[in-house]
Design a protein around this motif. Structure first.
Motif, PDB file in Angstrom:
ATOM      1  N   ALA A  45      38.067  11.865 -10.145  1.00  0.00           N
ATOM      2  CA  ALA A  45      37.690  10.096  -9.664  1.00  0.00           C
ATOM      3  C   ALA A  45      36.967  10.185  -8.774  1.00  0.00           C
ATOM      4  N   ARG A  46      35.980  11.183  -8.299  1.00  0.00           N
ATOM      5  CA  ARG A  46      35.291  10.625  -7.570  1.00  0.00           C
ATOM      6  C   ARG A  46      33.469  11.079  -7.988  1.00  0.00           C
ATOM      7  N   LYS A  47      33.866  12.267  -8.942  1.00  0.00           N
ATOM      8  CA  LYS A  47      32.955  12.413 -10.063  1.00  0.00           C
ATOM      9  C   LYS A  47      32.287  11.553 -10.599  1.00  0.00           C
ATOM     10  N   ARG A  48      33.769  10.647 -10.843  1.00  0.00           N
ATOM     11  CA  ARG A  48      33.796   9.620 -11.861  1.00  0.00           C
ATOM     12  C   ARG A  48      32.397   8.978 -11.484  1.00  0.00           C
ATOM     13  N   ALA A  49      33.088   8.211 -10.267  1.00  0.00           N
ATOM     14  CA  ALA A  49      32.512   7.318 -10.085  1.00  0.00           C
ATOM     15  C   ALA A  49      31.205   7.347  -9.790  1.00  0.00           C
ATOM     16  N   GLU A  50      30.868   8.763  -9.306  1.00  0.00           N
ATOM     17  CA  GLU A  50      29.348   8.811  -9.185  1.00  0.00           C
ATOM     18  C   GLU A  50      27.961   8.758 -11.347  1.00  0.00           C
ATOM     19  N   TRP A  51      28.899   8.814 -11.571  1.00  0.00           N
ATOM     20  CA  TRP A  51      28.573   8.756 -13.260  1.00  0.00           C
ATOM     21  C   TRP A  51      27.406   7.953 -13.338  1.00  0.00           C
ATOM     22  N   ASN A  52      26.376   7.936 -13.872  1.00  0.00           N
ATOM     23  CA  ASN A  52      25.032   7.371 -14.669  1.00  0.00           C
ATOM     24  C   ASN A  52      25.390   6.577 -15.493  1.00  0.00           C
ATOM     25  N   ALA A  53      25.558   5.401 -15.395  1.00  0.00           N
ATOM     26  CA  ALA A  53      24.783   4.374 -16.567  1.00  0.00           C
ATOM     27  C   ALA A  53      25.005   4.924 -17.625  1.00  0.00           C
ATOM     28  N   PRO A  54      24.507   5.139 -18.997  1.00  0.00           N
ATOM     29  CA  PRO A  54      22.722   5.080 -19.928  1.00  0.00           C
ATOM     30  C   PRO A  54      22.641   3.274 -19.637  1.00  0.00           C
ATOM     31  N   GLY A  55      21.088   3.966 -19.942  1.00  0.00           N
ATOM     32  CA  GLY A  55      20.145   2.320 -19.612  1.00  0.00           C
ATOM     33  C   GLY A  55      19.872   2.311 -17.986  1.00  0.00           C
ATOM     34  N   ALA A  56      20.909   2.760 -17.315  1.00  0.00           N
ATOM     35  CA  ALA A  56      20.404   2.414 -15.344  1.00  0.00           C
ATOM     36  C   ALA A  56      19.003   2.137 -15.074  1.00  0.00           C
ATOM     37  N   VAL A  57      18.290   2.883 -15.788  1.00  0.00           N
ATOM     38  CA  VAL A  57      16.516   2.863 -15.649  1.00  0.00           C
ATOM     39  C   VAL A  57      15.859   1.693 -16.513  1.00  0.00           C
ATOM     40  N   ARG A  58      16.558   0.853 -17.814  1.00  0.00           N
ATOM     41  CA  ARG A  58      15.897   0.271 -18.077  1.00  0.00           C
ATOM     42  C   ARG A  58      15.972  -1.146 -17.832  1.00  0.00           C
ATOM     43  N   ARG A  59      17.403  -1.228 -16.942  1.00  0.00           N
ATOM     44  CA  ARG A  59      17.565  -2.226 -16.269  1.00  0.00           C
ATOM     45  C   ARG A  59      16.739  -2.835 -14.833  1.00  0.00           C
ATOM     46  N   GLY A  60      16.081  -2.011 -14.463  1.00  0.00           N
ATOM     47  CA  GLY A  60      15.929  -1.916 -13.286  1.00  0.00           C
ATOM     48  C   GLY A  60      16.497  -1.873 -12.308  1.00  0.00           C
ATOM     49  N   PRO A  61      15.918  -2.038 -10.765  1.00  0.00           N
ATOM     50  CA  PRO A  61      16.946  -2.728  -9.866  1.00  0.00           C
ATOM     51  C   PRO A  61      17.940  -3.762 -10.043  1.00  0.00           C
ATOM     52  N   VAL A  62      19.116  -4.178  -9.798  1.00  0.00           N
ATOM     53  CA  VAL A  62      19.977  -4.751  -9.346  1.00  0.00           C
ATOM     54  C   VAL A  62      19.870  -6.488  -9.541  1.00  0.00           C
ATOM     55  N   THR A  63      18.953  -6.826  -8.162  1.00  0.00           N
ATOM     56  CA  THR A  63      18.186  -7.568  -7.466  1.00  0.00           C
ATOM     57  C   THR A  63      17.532  -8.759  -8.778  1.00  0.00           C
ATOM     58  N   GLN A  64      18.296  -8.986  -9.436  1.00  0.00           N
ATOM     59  CA  GLN A  64      17.595 -10.404 -10.326  1.00  0.00           C
ATOM     60  C   GLN A  64      17.367 -11.645  -9.971  1.00  0.00           C
ATOM     61  N   PRO A  65      15.886 -11.297 -11.122  1.00  0.00           N
ATOM     62  CA  PRO A  65      15.675 -12.807 -10.296  1.00  0.00           C
ATOM     63  C   PRO A  65      16.322 -14.078 -11.051  1.00  0.00           C
ATOM     64  N   LYS A  66      16.544 -15.354 -10.750  1.00  0.00           N
ATOM     65  CA  LYS A  66      17.194 -16.595 -10.498  1.00  0.00           C
ATOM     66  C   LYS A  66      17.300 -16.044 -13.057  1.00  0.00           C
ATOM     67  N   LYS A  67      18.192 -16.239 -13.810  1.00  0.00           N
ATOM     68  CA  LYS A  67      17.412 -16.745 -15.333  1.00  0.00           C
ATOM     69  C   LYS A  67      17.617 -18.311 -15.518  1.00  0.00           C
ATOM     70  N   GLU A  68      16.876 -18.154 -15.897  1.00  0.00           N
ATOM     71  CA  GLU A  68      15.699 -19.947 -15.880  1.00  0.00           C
ATOM     72  C   GLU A  68      17.407 -20.497 -17.214  1.00  0.00           C
ATOM     73  N   LYS A  69      17.969 -22.030 -16.834  1.00  0.00           N
ATOM     74  CA  LYS A  69      18.873 -22.593 -17.224  1.00  0.00           C
ATOM     75  C   LYS A  69      18.129 -23.688 -18.269  1.00  0.00           C
ATOM     76  N   PRO A  70      18.547 -24.021 -18.897  1.00  0.00           N
ATOM     77  CA  PRO A  70      18.959 -25.725 -19.920  1.00  0.00           C
ATOM     78  C   PRO A  70      17.997 -26.639 -19.079  1.00  0.00           C
ATOM     79  N   ALA A  71      17.793 -27.080 -19.551  1.00  0.00           N
ATOM     80  CA  ALA A  71      17.237 -28.890 -18.692  1.00  0.00           C
ATOM     81  C   ALA A  71      18.152 -28.822 -18.413  1.00  0.00           C
ATOM     82  N   SER A  72      19.607 -29.426 -18.396  1.00  0.00           N
ATOM     83  CA  SER A  72      20.303 -30.635 -19.064  1.00  0.00           C
ATOM     84  C   SER A  72      21.502 -29.123 -17.806  1.00  0.00           C
TER      85      SER A  72
END
Lengths: 692, 692
Positions: free
Chosen positions: B654-681
């Protein structure tokens, strides 16, 4: 403080339950005969033919030996029946051969018998269904052109019926069995009448064919070997005799006496039918060969691969009743039906044996409790799958499958009779009454003769059939044996690991305080319920824990928490990788590190859903978290369920499942079992332990 | 009481986690190009050939139109690239086309785009791998004789790699991509040199074959239709362009600018290679047909089914470099490798898109959290399975598969560009600064032109390819759309059901007392632990409950209970049918009936095991009981785990599984995302809600 007050409630609950279920009823002899004897009686459909098939290797002249072989089979049948009558009196609890072998010869012998019986059940299904298809095919040609397909279709049908839990009704068995027996007897009587009184010449369909002797002119040792082979094929008629010893509890009182009488009756019927068919087969000039395509000649030319070799009963019926006539078709149908019912006995016997083995911890424990639908279902599917594979590999050819069949049966017979001899030895050492001693000596002699004879037959079978396929059965037995031994070892090892010490602490840490956490993601009804329940339990500290997966959600959670003025403190764990499991595990571990002697109780709201696909949409994170938490020492996990509206459907389904009838319920009889006999050493230990 | 004290701990936990994982690194442009552009660049391997294939229907003379078609494709490519440069500046959060469509056109349009993208990913895998196998086969004949088998083998290999979680290394992508690009450029340059400077005649392997025109002498409407078909096949070169808009967060700062530059660069490379290959194909007299067995003639006779039609790149390389020479083999290998890498982008993009969709509740919630190995694995297997089925059904023929491919891509392009136009409209309504307005007008014009052009192409593709296979892709899109809508409806319905009221009771019953039961079967360590924990929790009543399955075991239990002097009262429930579940459920229900306002807490000891097969041997009855208990209102179920020794192995896993790298991690960039733009309403609503 409460032991005495248990009794009234227990009686109350007990009676209530028993009257709820209309339970199993005890069987009168006339119903017990078809239920337990369909297997041995149906063997009569293929065993005589097997004898003729083997003899044909030496040419048609060898058929002259068949009456002698029939006599040998008859003697063996009487021996086995007489031996088993001893069994049913000595072991009326229904443990059967397994119990006899375990009690008298030790656990390894018992496990050998169990493995042999399990293999036997698989082969009962395969052989009976293949033979049933062959008999049905004599009336319906389509069936025999697609033997394997039809055989597997029947296996699937029986599997579905048993999975659904059709109650094994005694009457369901009685009718086809009696029709079959009556039909065969009519066949014999009418055939004798026509042949002896009217002087008709009755010709079987293959009467005009000639046999090409593969090994013509055999003499001496080779001939003896051939005769032994034919004899061991004829022993297929004995398969299923032991079923009555497993079913003694289902008989009406006096159980053992009735079981013994039924055994005798069954033996009588079987030998009569067996001999009668052999005689008629010879009288009507049936010709059968192991390789009909090559060895049956029509005016000197082999009949080729397109020829279908009908079973002996159908050829005799064609000669006596006329092929295609009403009695012919009825008998063919009844034969097929009885053979399918015989296969069904395996579906009922397999879980019964599994339950007994599970009680002794050779199989997973959940097979032991009745009405465990899922466990039974697994066993039934395994049985059906193995039988279907065999049918497929051997092209639903009953002759080839029978080569595998007889080994397991005679292993079981031999070990059980040897065990009975030891049983009588033991009792003779303790018994003083001369009348009883005489009876025991007689019983022992019968069992000793039975053991010797079946042991000889076992040797013969092994010698003559090993290369023909018996090795497959032996391999199956070995696999079962090894697996069950491994399971037992596992359970023993775990039991050792878990055994409580006698130290004051019982070997178990006694925590002094408990910290409760309630997992929350948003404030909705399941969360509020979990908080209420956690507050009820009065632990030393209580806090709500949430993981910051989405900043917007977390903010909304905090706002709502404040707005409602919830008194439970809310702790938010950061999760930069948007995981849920790891932050919580780390938090719990930090709590444990701070106070190693304290326990941690985690409350997780759980959605109870109605449909299987809804499981994919809910609870996944909770389940994974629970799994990881369970690895952490000092932690207990509480599920606080919230029943979604859709769960009503699932509740109804669960109720229906609970009312399912386990297969083989009829055979087990009602639940209150008389105490099983224990070997002398163990009963002394029990007596010592039971002293207050 | 505790809100302020959360902050230091949160910072502490947050920093600790982030430094644990060595995290994803941001990509420089030279690495970002191969990572994101391998799909469009690799399309160059099959798109030119597709154009020639379609034109061949009208005979070799129609090849003269191919330069014009190439020009049209180039214009389209520039349009799309220019449009997407607007996207990456306006939506730098990486939401891609789905975000643009949802934000500007509403959720249904967004869901349509999502369905189209999901279908697109499946087809990227199928087409790229099939084409890769075809290119590999030009160097290794065995591969092309067993195309379907090799293609499925490659799919399985990629699936295993992604399941294991090989970290998508930027460098891993860079090398084959640059080798491929360099190789093609060398091909073009050397071909131009030989043809123009040296004056060599370079003949492709099919130069001497002639084309049988299925519809020779086309003119007017039919000819235009054919040219449009060829054009829409050539549009396969554009697949994958939008990947960069999904990957903006992974670029180094300034992210949008770098992403835009990379887009432009990629566009330039792609058109150059595309045109160059078409020109060389014409110069070396490549002949390709849709049905080569019938329509390619060798001295007037059709070449027949045994003929393998090599891809256009390999034919040109054979002409320029010489078939079998080192540059030829290297180029073939690099082409195949780049195509396999392009397929791998789908393995990384699929879970990324799934995560975004799960956040909006269109897919099961557990896909939203990172590092959820099981959920990703399910998605990867689904993707691979669908691709494998398509490969099998279409015999790994890239031409047939491409007919399905282009629809989804252009649905996505069109909706995304239309969304951008609305985006600019909205901003122009609010923006006052004239310089910014001018830029917005320009961007809007580009996107409007892009939308029109791609919309036209979409119509052309639908018209020309519907019967050729595009309907399959549309069917897939419909299935995804319907499923995701249903999931969203389910979550919405459940959220309504669970929403807490504003009544004082919060709509949830508040129980006042709790009764605890501890389930025991024998006195061993897990039982003692469960009793200890239950005693800790201080409920109103506490009793131990056992079910009388085996009288001997029950007697032993009572004796041991007395011997140890355990203070908790022991209640034994009768069970005439040897079930465990029903007596306990009935007992719990009776407790609830007696005190409907009280809660019941059931403690069940649970074994934590190490191996999967051990699950078959333990906990089965407990699990079934838990399931039934959860249906009963007012009940909570606590698992008290006992970790068996064998569970250590599972803990490590279970520990090994927790250290698994999710595919596509490189593409997502790091986690702190800028706020998503919302529609005006919606942003107005948020502002209102956020007011204290």
């Amino acid at each position: 403080m409460s032991k005495l007050t248990d009794v009234p409630k227990r009686i109350l609950i007990g009676r209530a339950l028993r009257s709820d279920k209309l339970g199993e009823t005890l069987l009168p002899k006339r119903i017990a005969l078809p239920v337990f004897a369909s297997d041995p009686l149906s063997s009569v459909a293929y065993a005589p033919g097997e004898v003729l098939l083997v003899l044909s290797v030496a040419g048609a002249s060898a058929y002259a030996f068949s009456p002698w072989i029939a006599v040998a089979v008859v003697v063996l049948m009487f021996t086995v029946v007489a031996s088993y009558r001893q069994n049913v009196h000595a072991y009326p609890s229904g443990g059967g051969d397994y119990e006899v072998a375990t009690t008298n010869l030790g656990p390894r012998a018992g496990l050998t018998v169990a493995s042999a019986l399990l293999v036997d059940y698989v082969l009962t299904v395969a052989v009976s269904i293949s033979s049933g298809i062959e008999n049905l095919g004599s009336a319906i040609p389509f069936v025999v052109e697609h033997k394997t397909l039809c055989a597997i279709a029947v296996i699937v049908l029986l599997t579905l019926m048993n999975l659904r839990g059709v109650k094994e009704s005694g009457k369901l068995f009685a009718i086809p069995t009696y029709v079959f027996v009556t039909g065969v007897f009519l066949l014999l009587i009418w055939g004798a009448f026509r042949g002896l009184v009217l002087g008709d010449t009755m010709k079987a369909p293959t009467a005009d064919l000639t046999l090409h002797a593969e090994q013509g002119g055999l003499a001496g040792f080779a001939l003896v070997f051939l005769l032994l082979r034919a004899f061991s094929s004829g022993c297929a008629a004995l398969t299923g005799v032991e079923a009555i010893s497993n079913g003694v509890p289902a008989f009406r009182k006096p159980k053992s006496k009735n079981a013994g009488t039924t055994l005798a009756f069954m033996g009588g019927l079987a030998v009569t039918m067996f001999c009668g068919i052999i005689v008629l087969a010879l009288a009507t000039n049936v010709h059968m060969a192991e390789n009909p395509a090559k060895d049956l000649l029509d005016n000197g030319t082999p009949v080729g691969a397109g020829f279908t070799q009908e079973p002996v009963i159908s050829q005799v019926a064609a000669a006596v009743f006329g092929g295609g006539s009403l009695p012919f078709v009825v008998l063919a149908a009844a034969t097929a039906l009885v053979l399918f019912l015989a296969a069904n006995t395996a579906y009922n016997g397999f879980p019964l044996l599994g339950s007994i083995l599970a009680q002794d911890r050779y199989l997973p424990r959940q097979l032991h409790t009745r009405g465990d639908r899922l466990a039974f279902s697994n066993g039934i599917v395994l049985l059906a799958g193995a039988a279907a594979v065999l049918v497929y590999l051997y092209d639903a050819d009953s002759t080839k499958l029978i080569q595998l069949y007889i080994v397991g049966v005679f292993v079981s017979f031999t070990l059980s009779q040897v065990g009975m001899v030891r049983h009588w030895n033991r009792h003779l050492a303790a018994e003083k009454d001369p009348a009883k001693r005489r009876r025991m000596h007689r019983s022992r002699a019968i069992n000793a003769f039975g053991a010797t004879f079946t042991g000889l037959v076992l040797t013969v079978v092994l010698l003559t059939k090993f290369t023909h396929g018996a090795w497959v059965a032996l391999l199956g037995m070995v696999i079962f044996f090894v697996t069950m031994s491994a399971i037992r070892r596992h359970y023993d090892r775990v039991a050792d690991e878990l055994a409580a010490d006698d130290t004051p602490d019982d070997g178990v840490v006694r925590p002094s305080r408990v910290h409760s956490l309630v997992l929350v993601s948003k404030v909705h009804k399941p969360t509020l319920r979990a908080l209420n329940y956690a507050k009820l339990m009065r632990s030393d500290t209580l806090e709500a824990v949430s993981v910051d997966v989405d900043p917007a959600d977390t903010r909304a959670l905090r706002d709502e928490w404040e707005r409602r003025g919830i008194e439970v403190p809310l702790k938010v764990l950061a999760s930069p990788y948007r995981e849920i499991t790891r932050p919580i595990i780390d938090h719990v571990k930090s709590l444990r590190r701070q106070s190693p002697r304290d326990a941690v109780s985690v409350y997780i709201p759980e959605y109870v859903v109605g449909h299987w696909y809804e499981h994919l949409l809910h609870n996944q994170s909770a389940l994974r978290l629970k799994g990881r938490l369970l690895f952490t020492p000092g932690v207990m996990v509480t599920s606080v369920p919230w029943q979604l509206d859709s769960s009503e459907a699932a509740k109804l389904r669960a109720r229906k499942r609970a009312e399912w009838n386990a297969p083989g319920a009829v055979r087990r009889g009602p639940v209150t079992q008389p105490k099983k006999e224990k070997p002398a050493s163990q009963s002394k230990k029990d007596k010592a332990a039971a002293k207050p």
